[in-house]
Each structure stands twice: as C-alpha cells, then as structure tokens.
Design a protein around this motif. Structure first.
Motif, PDB file in Angstrom:
ATOM      1  N   ALA A 218       0.826  -1.206   0.000  1.00 18.71           N
ATOM      2  CA  ALA A 218       0.000   0.000   0.000  1.00 18.71           C
ATOM      3  C   ALA A 218       0.859   1.255   0.000  1.00 18.71           C
ATOM      4  O   ALA A 218       0.463   2.294  -0.535  1.00 18.71           O
ATOM      5  N   SER A 219       2.043   1.178   0.579  1.00 19.11           N
ATOM      6  CA  SER A 219       2.926   2.341   0.654  1.00 19.11           C
ATOM      7  C   SER A 219       3.323   2.865  -0.723  1.00 19.11           C
ATOM      8  O   SER A 219       3.651   4.044  -0.879  1.00 19.11           O
ATOM      9  N   ALA A 220       3.294   1.998  -1.739  1.00 18.06           N
ATOM     10  CA  ALA A 220       3.693   2.407  -3.086  1.00 18.06           C
ATOM     11  C   ALA A 220       2.616   3.215  -3.799  1.00 18.06           C
ATOM     12  O   ALA A 220       2.876   3.794  -4.850  1.00 18.06           O
ATOM     13  N   THR A 221       1.405   3.285  -3.219  1.00 14.79           N
ATOM     14  CA  THR A 221       0.332   4.017  -3.889  1.00 14.79           C
ATOM     15  C   THR A 221       0.559   5.529  -3.859  1.00 14.79           C
ATOM     16  O   THR A 221      -0.112   6.272  -4.576  1.00 14.79           O
ATOM     17  N   SER A 222       1.488   5.996  -3.021  1.00 20.01           N
ATOM     18  CA  SER A 222       1.800   7.429  -3.025  1.00 20.01           C
ATOM     19  C   SER A 222       2.588   7.823  -4.264  1.00 20.01           C
ATOM     20  O   SER A 222       2.775   9.006  -4.538  1.00 20.01           O
ATOM     21  N   PHE A 223       3.051   6.819  -5.014  1.00 19.13           N
ATOM     22  CA  PHE A 223       3.777   7.067  -6.264  1.00 19.13           C
ATOM     23  C   PHE A 223       2.871   6.730  -7.458  1.00 19.13           C
ATOM     24  O   PHE A 223       3.193   5.890  -8.278  1.00 19.13           O
ATOM     25  N   ASN A 224       1.728   7.367  -7.502  1.00 14.79           N
ATOM     26  CA  ASN A 224       0.750   7.018  -8.538  1.00 14.79           C
ATOM     27  C   ASN A 224       0.437   8.161  -9.497  1.00 14.79           C
ATOM     28  O   ASN A 224      -0.420   8.008 -10.380  1.00 14.79           O
ATOM     29  N   LYS A 225       1.117   9.297  -9.353  1.00 14.78           N
ATOM     30  CA  LYS A 225       0.827  10.438 -10.225  1.00 14.78           C
ATOM     31  C   LYS A 225       1.998  10.781 -11.134  1.00 14.78           C
ATOM     32  O   LYS A 225       1.832  10.916 -12.347  1.00 14.78           O
ATOM     33  N   HIS A 226       3.163  10.950 -10.561  1.00 11.92           N
ATOM     34  CA  HIS A 226       4.333  11.382 -11.325  1.00 11.92           C
ATOM     35  C   HIS A 226       5.191  10.165 -11.660  1.00 11.92           C
ATOM     36  O   HIS A 226       6.183   9.865 -10.987  1.00 11.92           O
ATOM     37  N   VAL A 227       4.791   9.454 -12.708  1.00  8.50           N
ATOM     38  CA  VAL A 227       5.474   8.202 -13.064  1.00  8.50           C
ATOM     39  C   VAL A 227       5.758   8.163 -14.560  1.00  8.50           C
ATOM     40  O   VAL A 227       5.047   8.777 -15.354  1.00  8.50           O
ATOM     41  N   TYR A 228       6.797   7.415 -14.904  1.00  6.03           N
ATOM     42  CA  TYR A 228       7.075   7.185 -16.320  1.00  6.03           C
ATOM     43  C   TYR A 228       7.985   5.971 -16.467  1.00  6.03           C
ATOM     44  O   TYR A 228       8.863   5.732 -15.625  1.00  6.03           O
ATOM     45  N   TYR A 229       7.732   5.214 -17.517  1.00  6.81           N
ATOM     46  CA  TYR A 229       8.618   4.093 -17.864  1.00  6.81           C
ATOM     47  C   TYR A 229       9.187   4.360 -19.245  1.00  6.81           C
ATOM     48  O   TYR A 229       8.441   4.398 -20.233  1.00  6.81           O
ATOM     49  N   LEU A 230      10.484   4.569 -19.290  1.00  8.28           N
ATOM     50  CA  LEU A 230      11.168   4.865 -20.549  1.00  8.28           C
ATOM     51  C   LEU A 230      11.941   3.633 -20.993  1.00  8.28           C
ATOM     52  O   LEU A 230      12.793   3.126 -20.259  1.00  8.28           O
ATOM     53  N   LYS A 231      11.629   3.158 -22.182  1.00  7.61           N
ATOM     54  CA  LYS A 231      12.313   1.992 -22.730  1.00  7.61           C
ATOM     55  C   LYS A 231      12.982   2.368 -24.043  1.00  7.61           C
ATOM     56  O   LYS A 231      12.306   2.770 -24.991  1.00  7.61           O
ATOM     57  N   ILE A 232      14.297   2.245 -24.080  1.00  6.74           N
ATOM     58  CA  ILE A 232      15.049   2.560 -25.286  1.00  6.74           C
ATOM     59  C   ILE A 232      15.477   1.242 -25.921  1.00  6.74           C
ATOM     60  O   ILE A 232      16.140   0.420 -25.302  1.00  6.74           O
ATOM     61  N   GLU A 252       5.459  17.348  -3.758  1.00  2.14           N
ATOM     62  CA  GLU A 252       4.579  18.304  -3.083  1.00  2.14           C
ATOM     63  C   GLU A 252       5.235  19.672  -3.123  1.00  2.14           C
ATOM     64  O   GLU A 252       6.386  19.831  -2.709  1.00  2.14           O
ATOM     65  N   ASN A 253       4.506  20.668  -3.643  1.00  2.00           N
ATOM     66  CA  ASN A 253       5.008  22.037  -3.722  1.00  2.00           C
ATOM     67  C   ASN A 253       6.371  22.118  -4.403  1.00  2.00           C
ATOM     68  O   ASN A 253       7.301  22.789  -3.922  1.00  2.00           O
ATOM     69  N   ASN A 254       6.503  21.400  -5.487  1.00  2.89           N
ATOM     70  CA  ASN A 254       7.719  21.379  -6.304  1.00  2.89           C
ATOM     71  C   ASN A 254       8.926  20.768  -5.594  1.00  2.89           C
ATOM     72  O   ASN A 254      10.064  20.900  -6.049  1.00  2.89           O
ATOM     73  N   ALA A 255       8.678  20.071  -4.497  1.00  5.30           N
ATOM     74  CA  ALA A 255       9.757  19.367  -3.786  1.00  5.30           C
ATOM     75  C   ALA A 255       9.512  17.869  -3.865  1.00  5.30           C
ATOM     76  O   ALA A 255       8.364  17.409  -3.806  1.00  5.30           O
ATOM     77  N   ILE A 256      10.580  17.115  -3.997  1.00  5.10           N
ATOM     78  CA  ILE A 256      10.480  15.663  -4.098  1.00  5.10           C
ATOM     79  C   ILE A 256      10.436  15.066  -2.695  1.00  5.10           C
ATOM     80  O   ILE A 256      11.420  15.097  -1.953  1.00  5.10           O
ATOM     81  N   VAL A 257       9.279  14.553  -2.319  1.00  9.92           N
ATOM     82  CA  VAL A 257       9.097  13.938  -1.003  1.00  9.92           C
ATOM     83  C   VAL A 257       9.702  12.537  -0.974  1.00  9.92           C
ATOM     84  O   VAL A 257      10.234  12.077   0.026  1.00  9.92           O
ATOM     85  N   GLY A 258       9.604  11.845  -2.104  1.00 10.65           N
ATOM     86  CA  GLY A 258      10.153  10.498  -2.210  1.00 10.65           C
ATOM     87  C   GLY A 258      10.352  10.137  -3.664  1.00 10.65           C
ATOM     88  O   GLY A 258       9.738  10.735  -4.555  1.00 10.65           O
ATOM     89  N   ALA A 259      11.228   9.175  -3.913  1.00  8.75           N
ATOM     90  CA  ALA A 259      11.524   8.770  -5.291  1.00  8.75           C
ATOM     91  C   ALA A 259      11.710   7.266  -5.362  1.00  8.75           C
ATOM     92  O   ALA A 259      12.221   6.644  -4.433  1.00  8.75           O
TER      93      ALA A 259
END
Length: 331
Positions: A218-232, A252-259
């Motif tokens: 459930a903790s990973a659901t906070s990473f559900n908006k700003h995501v991308y998968y880049l495949k080259i 949040e507010n242009n700061a990275i809370v977690g990555a």
C-alpha cells in the motif's frame, strides 16, 4: 524436442509434489519463454506440469496492498483498474514489453522466471556458464552490445530481459512462494541474483518451490501520479531494452518527497537505484537535480567493447524519465 510426461493438476500441493519426485520437471504457465527454450534444446524436461488450472489468477486488494496471482496474465495486470489507478508504473512497464499476443499469454510468475536473451545463451555451439557451468562466457570477448553495466562478473555479463521486473522492484513488491517446507515471502529486490560465480542460478527460488503471487504494498500508492517508464530499444515493437528506466516521484510544492528509480537492460537483475533515490529526496524539481541524480546512479558502471554507448545512454535515459515523470517535459 524431447519426449516428456504432461500433467495438469488441480491443486497447488500436487503441483509442488511433482517437482520433488523428479528434479528435471518444469512448470508450464503461459510458456512464452519455456516452449521456445524446449524447441531450441536448451531445456529438455522429463515432465511438464501445466499449472493453469490452479487457483492463482486473482487480483484483489488486501489489508496491506494488492495481491496479484502468479497466473494472472500480463495483459490482465496491465489493464486492471486498481493497478492503473494506484500502481500505474507497473502498467506502463508491462505494456512496454513483448507484443499484445505475448502479453495475453505470459503470466506474472512466468515473467519473473524469464531467462536472459543473451544470444550466446541461446547458441548451443558457444560457451555459456549460465547454460553449462564452467564452459566460459562467450559474451565477454564477443558481441556484447546488449549486456550489463552493473553487477556483472567474469562468469557472466547477461542481463535480465523483463520490463515488468523493473517496475516491480521500484514498487517494493514482495514475491510469495510455496514449497514442501511451507510458504515464504521474498522481497522483490532479493528474488533475482547477480551472476557471481554461479550465473546458472537466476533467482533465489528453490527448485521445489512454486511462485503463488506477488504483492504490491500500500505504501507504493503514493507514487501514482508522477510516473514514467522509458524503454530505449532498437525498434518500438517486440524488442528488448538496451536501457530502460522506471521512475516514480512523490512531489509536493515542487519538492520531491520520495523517489523510486530502477533500470532494466543493465544488470543480471532489475537494478534499483537506491543511492540516487536518497539523493532526490527533499530536492527541488529541476533538470540540474535530475542530472546530479543520474551521475550518482551511474557510479560503478562498467562497459565492454560493444556497449560503451550505454555509459552515455543510461544517464540520459534517467534524466529524461525523471523530467517526464515530474512534468518538466512531456513524453
């Protein structure tokens, strides 16, 4: 293809018991990798245990996250409503892999067990420590364009080919397995192995164990908006990654809370970039921040004769994926 027995049990316990009776037994789910290897003579099982009738296909919310049965197809997972809403990184990664036809057949458990696509592994005329321990690694001095940058050894420089695995490790998934000694849970980061002196072992699964499910926390659901998968890759359809990046940011507010950051096509296992993640935490969303994170992520990278280009491609891919995930640029 060699002759083999074919079983189709209805119970998980019966399927597991079949492995203990004959070590040269293989589980068959979607078969998108196993059948190919059988045709090529890479795998010659005495017995195939078709597990498709086992009750391992459900996808359901739990008190701790989301349960994904080992027999759920890649397509079902990628298009599932809860996954697209709460774990979109996984959906993006799966849809970047293989072809629609293969994704319809391939299962989550089978994807986890997928073997490398190193051409020397598939060529029975060439030495390969993964296929025949002690025979040597032809890729070391051969055409190693697709091969590893991280965690390789003088025994093997092959890479894990899965896109799904890259997202799974970034999301802190947990693999649930069952065997004669009971059930156990394995952190996704610990499931796949680096080659070391024994590249013939791709993962930490015991021979008599069966993958039953994967759990997304459930903790990973906070990473559900700003995501991308880049495949080259060399072509946009049905090609394995030269380099791939799974990026997820909690902003949040242009700061990275977690990555959350992981790479594919660069190691024998999906490669989690934990040091870069730690650096990003608390930083502002800027291109300079992402460039610094990419430099940190590439520490320890080692290229070979034909994959030197990855030393430039990989950090650029990290920067681009973070820029798209954060919204600095559009895909």
């Amino acid at each position: 293809m060699n002759q083999f027995q074919y079983l189709k049990p209805l119970e998980t316990s019966v399927a597991i018991k079949s492995l203990t009776k004959d070590p040269n037994t293989h589980f068959l789910a979607g078969g998108t990798n196993l059948v190919d290897m059988m045709k090529m003579g890479l795998v010659t099982p005495h017995k195939l245990v078709d597990i498709n009738r086992l009750p391992l296909k459900s996808i359901a919310k739990t008190s701790t996250g989301l349960h994904i049965g080992a027999l759920a197809s890649n397509s079902e997972v990628a298009e599932h409503g809860d996954i697209k809403a709460n774990y979109p990184l996984l959906s993006l990664a799966i849809n970047a892999g293989a072809s629609p036809q293969l994704r319809n057949m391939a299962t989550v458990g089978g994807n986890l067990m997928q073997r490398t696509r190193c051409p020397y592994f598939f060529d029975l005329t060439m030495p390969c420590n993964k296929r025949l321990p002690g025979s040597g690694c032809a890729a070391l001095a051969g055409y190693n364009r697709m091969h590893a940058l991280f965690g390789a050894s003088d025994k093997c420089i092959a890479v894990n080919p899965s896109d799904m695995n890259v997202a799974m490790v970034a999301l802190d998934a947990v693999v649930h397995v069952s065997g004669p000694k009971g059930a156990r849970a394995i952190k996704f980061a610990d499931f796949h192995r680096l080659p070391g002196d024994h590249p013939e072992f791709d993962n930490t699964l015991q021979k008599d164990e069966l993958i039953t499910s994967v759990e997304l926390p459930a903790s990973a659901t906070s990473f559900n908006k700003h995501v991308y998968y880049l495949k080259i890759r060399d072509r946009t359809s049905y090609a394995f990654a030269l380099v791939s990046v799974a990026a997820a940011l909690h902003i949040e507010n242009n700061a990275i809370v977690g990555a959350r950051l992981a790479m594919g096509g660069v190691a024998h296992k999906p490669w989690r970039l934990t040091t870069a993640e730690a650096f990003l935490k608390g930083k502002s969303v800027t291109e300079d921040t992402f460039k610094q994170a990419a430099l940190i992520a590439m520490q320890g990278a080692k290229a070979y004769e034909y994959n030197q280009f990855k030393l430039k491609l990989a950090p650029n891919a990290i920067i681009q994926s973070l820029k798209i995930a954060s919204g600095l640029v559009t895909a």
